[in-house]
Design a protein around this motif. Structure first.
Motif, PDB file in Angstrom:
ATOM      1  N   ASP A  33     -21.067 -25.815 -22.233  1.00  0.00           N
ATOM      2  CA  ASP A  33     -19.989 -26.743 -21.887  1.00  0.00           C
ATOM      3  C   ASP A  33     -18.702 -26.434 -22.658  1.00  0.00           C
ATOM      4  O   ASP A  33     -18.736 -26.099 -23.838  1.00  0.00           O
ATOM      5  N   MET A  34     -17.582 -26.562 -21.948  1.00  0.00           N
ATOM      6  CA  MET A  34     -16.257 -26.451 -22.570  1.00  0.00           C
ATOM      7  C   MET A  34     -15.434 -27.653 -22.130  1.00  0.00           C
ATOM      8  O   MET A  34     -15.604 -28.137 -21.003  1.00  0.00           O
ATOM      9  N   GLY A  35     -14.552 -28.111 -22.996  1.00  0.00           N
ATOM     10  CA  GLY A  35     -13.804 -29.298 -22.620  1.00  0.00           C
ATOM     11  C   GLY A  35     -12.542 -29.499 -23.422  1.00  0.00           C
ATOM     12  O   GLY A  35     -12.208 -28.698 -24.315  1.00  0.00           O
ATOM     13  N   TRP A  36     -11.841 -30.550 -23.061  1.00  0.00           N
ATOM     14  CA  TRP A  36     -10.622 -30.962 -23.751  1.00  0.00           C
ATOM     15  C   TRP A  36     -10.738 -32.429 -24.130  1.00  0.00           C
ATOM     16  O   TRP A  36     -11.180 -33.258 -23.317  1.00  0.00           O
ATOM     17  N   TYR A  37     -10.345 -32.712 -25.348  1.00  0.00           N
ATOM     18  CA  TYR A  37     -10.265 -34.071 -25.857  1.00  0.00           C
ATOM     19  C   TYR A  37      -8.826 -34.311 -26.303  1.00  0.00           C
ATOM     20  O   TYR A  37      -8.056 -33.367 -26.486  1.00  0.00           O
ATOM     21  N   ARG A  38      -8.471 -35.564 -26.482  1.00  0.00           N
ATOM     22  CA  ARG A  38      -7.143 -35.864 -27.011  1.00  0.00           C
ATOM     23  C   ARG A  38      -7.207 -37.060 -27.945  1.00  0.00           C
ATOM     24  O   ARG A  38      -8.100 -37.900 -27.846  1.00  0.00           O
ATOM     25  N   GLN A  39      -6.238 -37.083 -28.844  1.00  0.00           N
ATOM     26  CA  GLN A  39      -6.154 -38.178 -29.801  1.00  0.00           C
ATOM     27  C   GLN A  39      -4.698 -38.558 -29.991  1.00  0.00           C
ATOM     28  O   GLN A  39      -3.896 -37.739 -30.462  1.00  0.00           O
ATOM     29  N   ALA A  40      -4.374 -39.776 -29.604  1.00  0.00           N
ATOM     30  CA  ALA A  40      -3.039 -40.313 -29.805  1.00  0.00           C
ATOM     31  C   ALA A  40      -3.001 -41.063 -31.141  1.00  0.00           C
ATOM     32  O   ALA A  40      -4.047 -41.515 -31.624  1.00  0.00           O
ATOM     33  N   PRO A  41      -1.835 -41.206 -31.745  1.00  0.00           N
ATOM     34  CA  PRO A  41      -1.733 -41.923 -33.021  1.00  0.00           C
ATOM     35  C   PRO A  41      -2.353 -43.307 -32.951  1.00  0.00           C
ATOM     36  O   PRO A  41      -2.061 -44.079 -32.024  1.00  0.00           O
ATOM     37  N   GLY A  42      -3.225 -43.607 -33.892  1.00  0.00           N
ATOM     38  CA  GLY A  42      -3.855 -44.913 -33.948  1.00  0.00           C
ATOM     39  C   GLY A  42      -5.050 -45.083 -33.032  1.00  0.00           C
ATOM     40  O   GLY A  42      -5.679 -46.141 -33.031  1.00  0.00           O
ATOM     41  N   ASN A  43      -5.349 -44.037 -32.259  1.00  0.00           N
ATOM     42  CA  ASN A  43      -6.478 -44.106 -31.322  1.00  0.00           C
ATOM     43  C   ASN A  43      -7.585 -43.157 -31.728  1.00  0.00           C
ATOM     44  O   ASN A  43      -7.370 -42.198 -32.479  1.00  0.00           O
ATOM     45  N   GLU A  44      -8.772 -43.413 -31.199  1.00  0.00           N
ATOM     46  CA  GLU A  44      -9.877 -42.491 -31.415  1.00  0.00           C
ATOM     47  C   GLU A  44      -9.742 -41.293 -30.481  1.00  0.00           C
ATOM     48  O   GLU A  44      -9.087 -41.352 -29.440  1.00  0.00           O
ATOM     49  N   ARG A  45     -10.385 -40.199 -30.868  1.00  0.00           N
ATOM     50  CA  ARG A  45     -10.403 -39.033 -30.006  1.00  0.00           C
ATOM     51  C   ARG A  45     -11.235 -39.364 -28.766  1.00  0.00           C
ATOM     52  O   ARG A  45     -12.326 -39.947 -28.863  1.00  0.00           O
ATOM     53  N   GLN A 113      -7.918 -26.228 -33.248  1.00  0.00           N
ATOM     54  CA  GLN A 113      -7.121 -26.886 -34.278  1.00  0.00           C
ATOM     55  C   GLN A 113      -6.229 -27.992 -33.705  1.00  0.00           C
ATOM     56  O   GLN A 113      -5.674 -28.801 -34.455  1.00  0.00           O
ATOM     57  N   GLY A 114      -6.108 -28.032 -32.407  1.00  0.00           N
ATOM     58  CA  GLY A 114      -5.299 -29.059 -31.747  1.00  0.00           C
ATOM     59  C   GLY A 114      -3.916 -28.558 -31.394  1.00  0.00           C
ATOM     60  O   GLY A 114      -3.318 -27.766 -32.133  1.00  0.00           O
ATOM     61  N   THR A 115      -3.408 -29.010 -30.259  1.00  0.00           N
ATOM     62  CA  THR A 115      -2.052 -28.665 -29.839  1.00  0.00           C
ATOM     63  C   THR A 115      -1.360 -29.942 -29.383  1.00  0.00           C
ATOM     64  O   THR A 115      -1.931 -30.751 -28.648  1.00  0.00           O
ATOM     65  N   GLN A 116      -0.124 -30.114 -29.829  1.00  0.00           N
ATOM     66  CA  GLN A 116       0.606 -31.343 -29.532  1.00  0.00           C
ATOM     67  C   GLN A 116       1.187 -31.296 -28.129  1.00  0.00           C
ATOM     68  O   GLN A 116       1.840 -30.320 -27.747  1.00  0.00           O
ATOM     69  N   VAL A 117       0.975 -32.373 -27.399  1.00  0.00           N
ATOM     70  CA  VAL A 117       1.619 -32.580 -26.105  1.00  0.00           C
ATOM     71  C   VAL A 117       2.443 -33.856 -26.213  1.00  0.00           C
ATOM     72  O   VAL A 117       1.901 -34.923 -26.528  1.00  0.00           O
ATOM     73  N   THR A 118       3.738 -33.738 -25.979  1.00  0.00           N
ATOM     74  CA  THR A 118       4.634 -34.880 -26.053  1.00  0.00           C
ATOM     75  C   THR A 118       5.347 -35.039 -24.719  1.00  0.00           C
ATOM     76  O   THR A 118       5.976 -34.086 -24.240  1.00  0.00           O
ATOM     77  N   VAL A 119       5.218 -36.221 -24.131  1.00  0.00           N
ATOM     78  CA  VAL A 119       5.865 -36.507 -22.853  1.00  0.00           C
ATOM     79  C   VAL A 119       6.953 -37.548 -23.108  1.00  0.00           C
ATOM     80  O   VAL A 119       6.671 -38.707 -23.418  1.00  0.00           O
ATOM     81  N   SER A 120       8.183 -37.090 -22.999  1.00  0.00           N
ATOM     82  CA  SER A 120       9.304 -37.968 -23.332  1.00  0.00           C
ATOM     83  C   SER A 120      10.572 -37.473 -22.660  1.00  0.00           C
ATOM     84  O   SER A 120      10.761 -36.262 -22.488  1.00  0.00           O
ATOM     85  N   SER A 121      11.443 -38.413 -22.314  1.00  0.00           N
ATOM     86  CA  SER A 121      12.740 -38.047 -21.761  1.00  0.00           C
ATOM     87  C   SER A 121      13.796 -38.007 -22.872  1.00  0.00           C
ATOM     88  O   SER A 121      14.954 -37.722 -22.606  1.00  0.00           O
TER      89      SER A 121
END
Length: 121
Positions: A33-45, A113-121
């Motif tokens: 298995d391979m996958g992607w997880y994400r963790q936002a500030p203050g949230n669990e992965r 190691q994680g990569t940052q994704v930022t969605v903003s105008s």
């Protein structure tokens, strides 16, 4: 030792797209298995999407129809195509893979190691 190397994160405007990719830093014996997880500030992965070696996929409800996970078994790479990105998709995205480094090694889970994704105008 082996690492999962991620690429493709960055800053994008709402409605934009990004493609994340991940691969082991060297050849390994097998990958399941391979996958992607994400963790936002203050949230669990949290799980975003995963794909088995046979191609079966699973998605978090929040990204169904928006994200697509794929893999190349010959190269042991996994990618995440993210479309119509929203500010709530902002997070650090982590690659995850269940691997055996050699035929006599135990199977275990590895993380990038994680990569940052930022969605903003």
């Amino acid at each position: 030792q082996v690492q999962l190397v991620e690429s493709g994160g960055g800053l994008v405007e709402p409605g934009g797209s990004l493609r994340l990719s991940c691969a082991p830093s060297r050849s390994v014996f097998s990958v399941s298995d391979m996958g992607w997880y994400r963790q936002a500030p203050g949230n669990e992965r949290e799980l975003v999407a995963l794909v088995t070696s046979g191609g079966t996929t699973k998605y978090a409800d929040s990204v169904k129809g928006q994200f697509t996970i794929s893999r190349d078994n010959a190269k042991n790479t996994v990618s995440l195509q993210m479309n119509n990105l929203k500010p709530e998709d902002t997070a650090v995205y982590y690659c995850n893979a269940d691997m055996m480094l050699s035929w006599f090694s135990p199977r275990r889970v590895y993380w990038g190691q994680g990569t940052q994704v930022t969605v903003s105008s």
